[in-house]
Design a protein around this motif. Structure first.
Motif, mmCIF file in Angstrom:
data_model
loop_
_atom_site.group_PDB
_atom_site.id
_atom_site.type_symbol
_atom_site.label_atom_id
_atom_site.label_comp_id
_atom_site.label_asym_id
_atom_site.label_seq_id
_atom_site.Cartn_x
_atom_site.Cartn_y
_atom_site.Cartn_z
ATOM 1 N N ASP A 55 7.700 -11.556 -25.297
ATOM 2 C CA ASP A 55 8.362 -11.497 -26.563
ATOM 3 C C ASP A 55 7.914 -10.535 -27.700
ATOM 4 O O ASP A 55 8.641 -10.661 -28.874
ATOM 5 N N ASP A 56 7.338 -9.486 -27.271
ATOM 6 C CA ASP A 56 7.094 -8.396 -28.618
ATOM 7 C C ASP A 56 7.492 -7.139 -28.274
ATOM 8 O O ASP A 56 8.684 -6.939 -27.230
ATOM 9 N N THR A 57 7.353 -6.146 -28.862
ATOM 10 C CA THR A 57 7.949 -4.850 -29.012
ATOM 11 C C THR A 57 7.821 -4.007 -27.689
ATOM 12 O O THR A 57 8.437 -3.532 -26.876
ATOM 13 N N LEU A 58 6.760 -4.225 -27.037
ATOM 14 C CA LEU A 58 6.553 -3.515 -25.745
ATOM 15 C C LEU A 58 7.296 -4.489 -24.724
ATOM 16 O O LEU A 58 7.829 -3.533 -23.686
ATOM 17 N N ALA A 59 7.715 -5.411 -24.670
ATOM 18 C CA ALA A 59 8.484 -6.284 -23.693
ATOM 19 C C ALA A 59 9.855 -5.529 -23.776
ATOM 20 O O ALA A 59 10.685 -5.405 -22.931
ATOM 21 N N ARG A 60 10.176 -5.151 -25.213
ATOM 22 C CA ARG A 60 11.531 -4.836 -25.384
ATOM 23 C C ARG A 60 11.738 -3.280 -25.032
ATOM 24 O O ARG A 60 12.716 -2.958 -24.331
ATOM 25 N N ARG A 61 10.594 -2.643 -24.960
ATOM 26 C CA ARG A 61 10.361 -1.238 -24.329
ATOM 27 C C ARG A 61 10.720 -1.443 -22.825
ATOM 28 O O ARG A 61 11.509 -0.447 -22.115
ATOM 29 N N ILE A 62 10.138 -2.202 -22.210
ATOM 30 C CA ILE A 62 10.128 -2.410 -20.708
ATOM 31 C C ILE A 62 11.856 -2.788 -20.316
ATOM 32 O O ILE A 62 12.201 -2.154 -19.474
ATOM 33 N N ARG A 63 12.393 -3.599 -21.348
ATOM 34 C CA ARG A 63 13.594 -4.134 -20.918
ATOM 35 C C ARG A 63 14.456 -2.729 -20.963
ATOM 36 O O ARG A 63 15.529 -2.518 -20.286
ATOM 37 N N ALA A 64 14.419 -2.170 -22.251
ATOM 38 C CA ALA A 64 15.107 -0.860 -22.477
ATOM 39 C C ALA A 64 14.842 0.139 -21.268
ATOM 40 O O ALA A 64 16.149 0.944 -20.781
ATOM 41 N N PHE A 65 13.784 0.571 -20.478
ATOM 42 C CA PHE A 65 13.366 1.343 -19.668
ATOM 43 C C PHE A 65 14.097 0.949 -18.589
ATOM 44 O O PHE A 65 14.664 1.802 -17.816
ATOM 45 N N LEU A 66 14.105 -0.143 -18.198
ATOM 46 C CA LEU A 66 14.463 -0.752 -16.882
ATOM 47 C C LEU A 66 16.268 -0.636 -16.887
ATOM 48 O O LEU A 66 16.774 -0.338 -15.910
ATOM 49 N N ALA A 67 16.709 -1.068 -17.885
ATOM 50 C CA ALA A 67 18.242 -0.896 -18.098
ATOM 51 C C ALA A 67 18.400 0.550 -18.140
ATOM 52 O O ALA A 67 19.369 1.004 -17.567
ATOM 53 N N ALA A 68 17.676 1.339 -18.615
ATOM 54 C CA ALA A 68 18.254 2.787 -18.711
ATOM 55 C C ALA A 68 18.010 3.415 -17.153
ATOM 56 O O ALA A 68 18.831 4.397 -16.893
ATOM 57 N N ALA A 69 17.063 3.029 -16.331
ATOM 58 C CA ALA A 69 16.833 3.179 -15.056
ATOM 59 C C ALA A 69 17.855 2.846 -13.960
ATOM 60 O O ALA A 69 18.032 2.928 -12.872
ATOM 61 N N GLY A 70 18.762 1.684 -14.601
ATOM 62 C CA GLY A 70 19.767 1.033 -13.618
ATOM 63 C C GLY A 70 19.231 -0.187 -12.925
ATOM 64 O O GLY A 70 19.983 -0.671 -12.299
ATOM 65 N N VAL A 71 18.188 -0.599 -13.732
ATOM 66 C CA VAL A 71 17.732 -1.883 -12.936
ATOM 67 C C VAL A 71 18.414 -3.214 -13.741
ATOM 68 O O VAL A 71 18.336 -3.172 -15.041
ATOM 69 N N GLY A 72 18.877 -4.095 -12.810
ATOM 70 C CA GLY A 72 19.546 -5.116 -13.614
ATOM 71 C C GLY A 72 18.369 -6.264 -13.863
ATOM 72 O O GLY A 72 17.297 -6.402 -13.423
ATOM 73 N N LEU A 73 18.705 -7.009 -15.024
ATOM 74 C CA LEU A 73 17.753 -7.895 -15.551
ATOM 75 C C LEU A 73 18.221 -9.298 -15.654
ATOM 76 O O LEU A 73 17.568 -10.267 -16.436
ATOM 77 N N ALA A 74 19.228 -9.513 -14.731
ATOM 78 C CA ALA A 74 19.846 -11.042 -14.772
ATOM 79 C C ALA A 74 18.688 -11.909 -14.451
ATOM 80 O O ALA A 74 18.895 -13.326 -14.938
#
Length: 310
Positions: A55-74
């Motif tokens: 639930d921290d900044t690093l996790a937000r970076r992971i989510r943003a990276f995955l989304a930018a790569a086209g990986v779904g996070l559902a």
């Protein structure tokens, strides 16, 4: 074309590096399954990452990276924990990882957190890596494995630093054999094979996993290529010659390439079709080795074709 579900860990790697003559650590989004998911997406596959994120900044970076790569996070869940770190050092052919953070953000997915509909609808389900050492995530993986109507692929991705002794190694070996027995595809490295079955040659490990019930077994051998056990014989597939600078994520890219091809074309109609697919996956891994980093180095199909035009 359907989609793949990749169940496992996402974290932040701290990679041994140097700046102005001083040792430093370079931050990179990582985790074996995360690397696999990114590789699938970069190679044109539809993929969903399932796991627990902090639930921290690093996790937000992971989510943003995955989304930018086209990986779904559902299927990803947020948990009240700082993002786990993996410190990597390079003393041999493969990086050595040591893991930090308690509770470990990647190990907090439970069976109740699992998006059952997402798993049921997948064409390919991947499980594996260090999350299988945690009872809660192991239960989630077992639930996913049991309900998937998909092609099931498995990668133990052993990290010896997380095995506290012979009992832990024996327990992981039991989990690996459990999943391998009903897997359509098992991918492991020679180092994994030696860690789990130290008395057996890698060819023998591949044959053993096939005897358990695995449809196809691929053992990566680094610069020596890979072994493929899909029919009666174990076939050796050579690796391309590359100018390697960083092997981080190379094995994960092999898994990602094989999953992407399963999404695009299903299983080969004949076991003889597997070596060609593995040869392509090794070209993907070769290109990954020519760039620093893991997930950030995952190539597109166009990049692979440009690097290996033959």
């Amino acid at each position: 074309m359907g989609y793949a579900v990749v169940l496992g860990e996402a974290l932040v790697d701290l990679l041994d590096a140097e700046h102005d003559g001083q040792p430093v650590y370079r931050q990179a989004v990582g985790g074996g399954p995360l690397n696999v998911a990114v590789a699938v997406a970069r190679l044109g596959g539809d993929v969903q990452f399932v796991g627990s994120l902090g639930d921290d900044t690093l996790a937000r970076r992971i989510r943003a990276f995955l989304a930018a790569a086209g990986v779904g996070l559902a299927g990803a869940v947020t948990v009240p924990a700082p993002t786990a770190l993996a410190v990597a050092t390079f003393a041999g052919p493969e990086p050595d990882f040591r893991f930090y953070g308690e509770p470990r953000s990647y190990a907090l997915l439970t069976a109740d957190d699992l998006d059952v509909a997402l798993v049921e609808g997948a064409q390919v389900l991947y499980c594996g890596s260090i999350v299988l050492l945690d009872p809660a995530v192991l239960a989630a993986a077992r639930r996913a494995w049991s309900i998937a109507g998909a092609l099931r692929v498995f990668d133990p991705n052993v990290r010896p630093s997380l095995l506290s002794g012979p009992a832990a190694r024996d327990g992981l070996r039991e989990v690996v054999t459990e999943f391998a027995a009903s897997a359509h595809l098992v991918k492991l490295s020679a180092a994994d094979a030696r860690e789990l079955w130290p008395q057996e040659p890698v060819e023998g490990v591949a044959a053993y996993l096939r005897e358990l019930g695995a449809g196809t077994v691929v053992v990566t051998l680094g610069a020596d290529g890979a072994l493929v056990a899909a029919g009666d014989d174990v076939v050796r597939v050579p690796a391309p010659k590359v100018d390697a600078v960083d092997a981080t994520g190379a094995g994960d890219s092999v898994m990602g390439a094989l999953i992407a091809d399963l999404l695009a074309a299903g299983e080969p109609v004949d076991p003889a079709g597997w070596p060609e697919r593995v040869a392509y996956a090794l070209r993907v891994a070769g290109l990954v080795c020519e760039s620093p980093g893991g997930a950030t180095a995952m190539p597109t199909r166009a990049a692979v074709a440009a690097r290996f035009p033959a």
